[in-house]
Scaffold this motif. Structure first.
Motif, PDB file in Angstrom:
ATOM      1  N   ARG A   1       0.832  -1.198   0.000  1.00  0.00           N
ATOM      2  CA  ARG A   1       0.000   0.000   0.000  1.00  0.00           C
ATOM      3  C   ARG A   1       0.876   1.262   0.000  1.00  0.00           C
ATOM      4  O   ARG A   1       0.609   2.232  -0.728  1.00  0.00           O
ATOM      5  CB  ARG A   1      -0.918  -0.030   1.228  1.00  0.00           C
ATOM      6  CG  ARG A   1      -1.952   1.101   1.232  1.00  0.00           C
ATOM      7  CD  ARG A   1      -2.995   0.919   2.306  1.00  0.00           C
ATOM      8  NE  ARG A   1      -2.411   0.719   3.619  1.00  0.00           N
ATOM      9  CZ  ARG A   1      -2.393  -0.465   4.274  1.00  0.00           C
ATOM     10  NH1 ARG A   1      -2.887  -1.569   3.692  1.00  0.00           N
ATOM     11  NH2 ARG A   1      -1.839  -0.577   5.466  1.00  0.00           N
TER      12      ARG A   1
ATOM     13  N   THR B   1       1.229   4.136  -2.867  1.00  0.00           N
ATOM     14  CA  THR B   1       1.149   5.580  -2.591  1.00  0.00           C
ATOM     15  C   THR B   1       2.363   6.306  -3.185  1.00  0.00           C
ATOM     16  O   THR B   1       2.249   7.384  -3.781  1.00  0.00           O
ATOM     17  CB  THR B   1       1.066   5.818  -1.080  1.00  0.00           C
ATOM     18  OG1 THR B   1      -0.050   5.094  -0.542  1.00  0.00           O
ATOM     19  CG2 THR B   1       0.925   7.291  -0.769  1.00  0.00           C
TER      20      THR B   1
ATOM     21  N   ASP C   1       1.959   6.594  -6.884  1.00  0.00           N
ATOM     22  CA  ASP C   1       1.021   7.666  -7.261  1.00  0.00           C
ATOM     23  C   ASP C   1       1.675   9.038  -7.149  1.00  0.00           C
ATOM     24  O   ASP C   1       1.547   9.886  -8.045  1.00  0.00           O
ATOM     25  CB  ASP C   1      -0.232   7.595  -6.375  1.00  0.00           C
ATOM     26  CG  ASP C   1      -1.032   6.297  -6.604  1.00  0.00           C
ATOM     27  OD1 ASP C   1      -0.826   5.691  -7.697  1.00  0.00           O
ATOM     28  OD2 ASP C   1      -1.809   5.908  -5.723  1.00  0.00           O
ATOM     29  N   GLU C   2       2.396   9.228  -6.020  1.00  0.00           N
ATOM     30  CA  GLU C   2       3.071  10.529  -5.861  1.00  0.00           C
ATOM     31  C   GLU C   2       4.154  10.735  -6.930  1.00  0.00           C
ATOM     32  O   GLU C   2       4.335  11.830  -7.452  1.00  0.00           O
ATOM     33  CB  GLU C   2       3.695  10.623  -4.470  1.00  0.00           C
ATOM     34  CG  GLU C   2       2.664  10.686  -3.353  1.00  0.00           C
ATOM     35  CD  GLU C   2       3.320  10.751  -1.986  1.00  0.00           C
ATOM     36  OE1 GLU C   2       4.595  10.673  -1.944  1.00  0.00           O
ATOM     37  OE2 GLU C   2       2.604  10.912  -0.987  1.00  0.00           O
TER      38      GLU C   2
END
Length: 875
Positions: A519, A523, A526-527
């Motif tokens: 997870r 993240t 995505d960043e």
């Protein structure tokens, strides 16, 4: 002459260097050391900023008259006792450092007597750094931000330089750091206390015009020349306390560009002025010094500190050094501290010190000889060979005198009176060195890339960071910080060791930890994608901006191309004008030579004309004298023929008178006979023969209207007497009469019996005779011809030939004596009795009595004279 070995490739010829006809003289500076406390008398006076004057000390005679002499010497600049080290550096070494940073070589050496301050000028003292530390300070102050990383530039064993990429340089650094850690001397606190004050960054100069699109690296080496052997002062040897190993001498070699270098010399790459000076000081402690009577720390060797600067252009992006060995430019600056010349009598040297002083003086003498021959070749146009190889000092720096860089010399002098004689020799050598000219080095070619690459990359990075900050996005530093935080914030993995097959806790815990990490990873992705999209949009914006800037740049490049064309046209025009100027100069030189030849011819013709005028004047005077003589001869001949005519007339008259007198006598006798025969009573006497009475001298003189002619004198004609020469005797003579002799026609002539007459002497004639006489004629001072009889004896020589030894000279002259006047006036009476009259000149006896006059008391020997009349009558 060395013979080439079989099977070896011959050495390639040296590449042609760009020629440069411009030359600069060797720059010679003079520095005067302050007078010591114990010294009282000073022999040097600074007259101006470029002139010093030497005063002979008391008791020192400089000329034959025993007078003191003051001499002046001029230099490029004279530094007095109050001049600081920084001022000396600014005038002497700063131009050489500027040339070093622009790819040109330089040579700076100090020269002088022992104890004159050479080492202080070169090295300095704490708080007063010399030329060497200030040069290092200026170099690193100028190239500090443009230095390449360590080991990007790498020296080879043949005086060349190689370029490594970043990866190879990194591996080289790691290998060197693991094997031998490099001491970091960037901080001043880690320097030795004795040299910490010599490096003052606040007093450092900075060069202008340094190429910002190049990368630089500095290498230093330190050697000494001791007893004409070269030793490396930076070479690290393992010291053995039991049996120390002597240092190994190095050899001089020639690289492919015909430049001299020390083979096997250690070259250390330095990155700061402190590190470079620390390396120098480490080698300075190994230098040969000794305590003498003149100097406590006298240098016994010549030290050479070589600063080598390697520079190469950056690539088109301006990030890395261009990996092209041909684009690497290597320049070097040699700082030489020569050992001082000294006299062993003053230093009190013994043993090893004497040999050291002899080698020092010999090397300095060879340097002086090389300078003298260079000066003679340049001033007189000769081509004598310069003996560079006779000494290691001159052999190492021969390239500088042949035009590989500028040459500067600092002459250090001690003003004390004891060093006057040595200082006088140093001044003469320095004055002679200023007359030597060295070819000016050419500028190195510039790489063809567009300038300003490094600045454009830095500006691009700063602009990108600024745009990210304006948009609120993370900058490069923020991204790196977030990424490192995320990496460190990942939960640690639990222990996955299973000890029990019924364990239901370890695997679920491990699955939960992996899900959390997945997870967090999502993240982060995505960043990352968000940041990448933002960066992509910003790059697109920048691309559009760059496109507009590129258009502007293209326009500027077009203008630059036009300007370049104009510059090229101007350069072509300048070259054409330079060629035209050279052609005109060549024509002017030819005209000057032709004018000089014409002037020489004119001078020679003028001399020949003067000579011919003198000869003509002499011939004219001779002609006038000859005319006078010929006029006199004509007059005398005319007078002689007039006299002859008068004589003949008188003779005819006398003959007629004699005939008349004979007739008269016969008539008288006939008349007497007739008269007696007519007398009566008287018988006729028999006829008797009467002899005619001879008339006296007075009666023989013809008189005007004489009625009684005198009888003709019947005298027996005498033979003309000939004077016999002293050479008449029993010997045989060689009578040498040149064909150019004239027949004077005088009464007396030298007669030599038993003589062989020749016009030119020969060996055959000389072998047959015992004596030799030469008849020589010349014109006397009175204009008459004087005849000399030069006599000698013929002797045989050892070689079988004949030689003549002259023993006597006999001079024959002719004079005009006792000539009667042309006409006798009617008022004059008869001549006195006994005096010769005109008719008596026909008598040979009378003529000879007047012709011959011997000097009273003279003997027949050398120098007697014959006086003969020039005008004579024929019998």
């Amino acid at each position: 002459m060395m013979r080439q070995a079989k099977g070896k490739t011959p050495r390639r010829p040296a590449p042609k260097k760009p020629s440069n006809n411009q030359k600069d003289p060797v720059g010679v500076y003079c520095r005067v050391r302050p007078l010591g406390v114990e010294d009282k008398e000073c022999c040097i006076e600074v007259i101006s900023s470029s002139t010093i004057q030497l005063h002979a000390p008391e008791g020192f005679k400089t000329n034959r008259n025993g007078e003191y002499k003051e001499t002046q010497y001029s230099f490029k600049k004279v530094f007095g006792v109050s001049v600081s080290q920084i001022e000396l550096f600014e005038h002497v070494a700063k131009p050489l450092v500027d040339d070093l940073l622009h790819g040109k070589n330089g040579l700076l050496f100090t020269y002088g007597v022992t104890g004159s301050g050479k080492t202080f000028t070169m090295t300095g003292s704490p708080g007063q750094g010399g030329l060497l530390p200030r040069s290092l300070n200026m170099i690193f102050q100028s190239i500090g931000p443009y230095q390449a990383k360590r080991y990007v530039f790498k020296t080879d064993d043949k005086n060349g330089m190689e370029v490594q990429n970043e990866v190879d340089a990194l591996l080289e650094r790691q290998r060197r750091e693991n094997s031998l850690p490099i001491p970091k001397t960037s901080s001043r606190q880690k320097l030795d206390p004795e040299i910490a004050d010599m490096i003052n960054p606040e007093e450092a100069f900075e060069a202008e015009g340094v190429d910002e699109d190049s990368s630089f690296s500095i290498f230093v080496s330190y050697i000494e020349i001791y007893n004409n052997y070269i030793y490396d002062l930076l070479e690290e040897t393992q010291e053995d306390a039991i049996k120390p190993k002597p240092p190994q001498s190095k050899t001089l070699r020639e690289d492919q560009n015909h430049n001299m270098y020390v083979a096997g010399c250690m070259e250390v790459e330095v990155k700061s002025a402190e590190e470079a000076f620390q390396v120098f000081w480490r080698g300075q402690k190994k230098r040969k010094v000794a305590n003498t009577r003149l100097n406590r720390e006298s240098s016994r060797s010549h030290s050479v500190f070589i600063i080598k600067l390697a520079q190469a252009p950056l690539d088109a992006d301006g990030d890395n050094v261009l990996q092209d060995r041909n684009q690497v430019t290597v320049s070097q600056l040699c700082l030489v501290d020569l050992a001082g010349s000294e006299r062993t009598g003053r230093t009190g040297a013994e043993g090893t010190r004497i040999r050291e002083a002899g080698n020092i003086n010999q090397s300095l003498l060879n340097l002086r000889t090389c300078i003298e021959i260079l000066r003679e070749n340049q001033m007189c146009g000769t081509n004598r060979m310069v003996p560079y190889r006779d000494s290691k000092v001159t052999h190492l720096f021969k390239n500088y005198f042949d035009g590989e860089g500028k040459v500067r010399m600092v002459v250090c002098v001690n003003p004390k009176a004891d060093d006057y004689e040595e200082t006088l020799l140093v001044m003469r050598f320095a004055e002679m060195t200023q007359e030597v000219e060295v070819a000016r080095p050419v500028d190195r070619p510039i790489c063809g890339f567009t300038p300003g690459r490094r600045q454009r990359n830095q500006a691009f990075k700063e602009e990108l960071s600024r745009r990210l900050e304006e948009r609120g996005g993370p900058t490069d530093r923020d991204v790196q910080t977030v990424m490192s935080h995320l990496v460190h914030s990942l939960p640690p993995l639990p222990s996955c060791e299973l000890t029990d097959p019924n364990d239901d806790i370890t695997l679920p815990r491990l699955i939960e930890a992996l899900q959390n990490r997945q997870r967090i990873r999502q993240t982060m992705m995505d960043e990352y994608n968000q940041t990448a999209n933002m960066m992509r949009s910003m790059l697109q914006d920048l691309d559009s901006n760059l496109a507009s800037k590129d258009n502007f740049i293209h326009e500027q490049n077009g203008q630059l191309i036009e300007k370049d064309k104009i510059i090229q046209n101007n350069k072509a025009e300048i070259e054409r004008l330079e060629k035209k100027t050279k052609t005109q100069e060549h024509k002017i030189e030819i005209l000057q030579k032709t004018s000089k030849i014409y002037e020489d011819d004119k001078r020679l013709l003028q001399q020949e004309l003067d000579t011919r005028e003198q000869r003509l004047h002499r011939e004219q005077s001779e002609k006038r004298r000859m005319e006078q003589r010929m006029q006199g001869v004509v007059t005398d001949t005319q007078y002689k023929w007039e006299k002859e005519c008068d004589r003949r007339v008188n003779a005819m008259q006398l003959e007629m008178q004699n005939k008349l007198w004979v007739k008269d006598e016969k008539l008288k006798q006939l008349k007497a006979i007739v008269t007696e025969s007519k007398t009566p009573g008287r018988p006729d006497p028999p006829p008797r023969q009467t002899q005619p009475k001879r008339p006296s001298r007075e009666e023989r003189v013809p008189a005007k209207r004489s009625a009684s002619p005198s009888p003709v004198p019947t005298t027996t004609p005498l033979r003309p007497l000939h004077r016999r020469s002293r050479s008449a005797g029993g010997e045989k003579w060689v009578d040498h009469k040149p064909s150019s002799n004239l027949d004077l026609g005088t009464v007396l002539q030298p007669v030599i019996p038993n003589a062989i007459q020749v016009s030119a002497p020969s060996e055959k004639a000389l072998s047959k005779c015992d004596r030799y006489v030469l008849t020589h004629q010349e014109v006397a001072s009175d204009g008459e011809i004087e005849t000399k009889l030069i006599k000698g004896e013929v002797m045989k020589t050892r070689g079988g030939g004949q030689a003549v030894q002259f023993t006597d000279i006999e001079t024959l002259k002719q004079e005009l004596t006792g000539v009667p006047s042309r006409k006798r006036k009617s008022s004059e009476g008869k001549p006195p009795s006994g005096a010769p009259v005109e008719g008596d000149w026909t008598d040979v006896e009378t003529r000879c009595s007047v012709a011959v006059e011997m000097k009273a008391g003279s003997k027949m020997g050398p120098g007697y004279e014959h006086h003969g009349i020039t005008k004579r009558r024929k019998p």
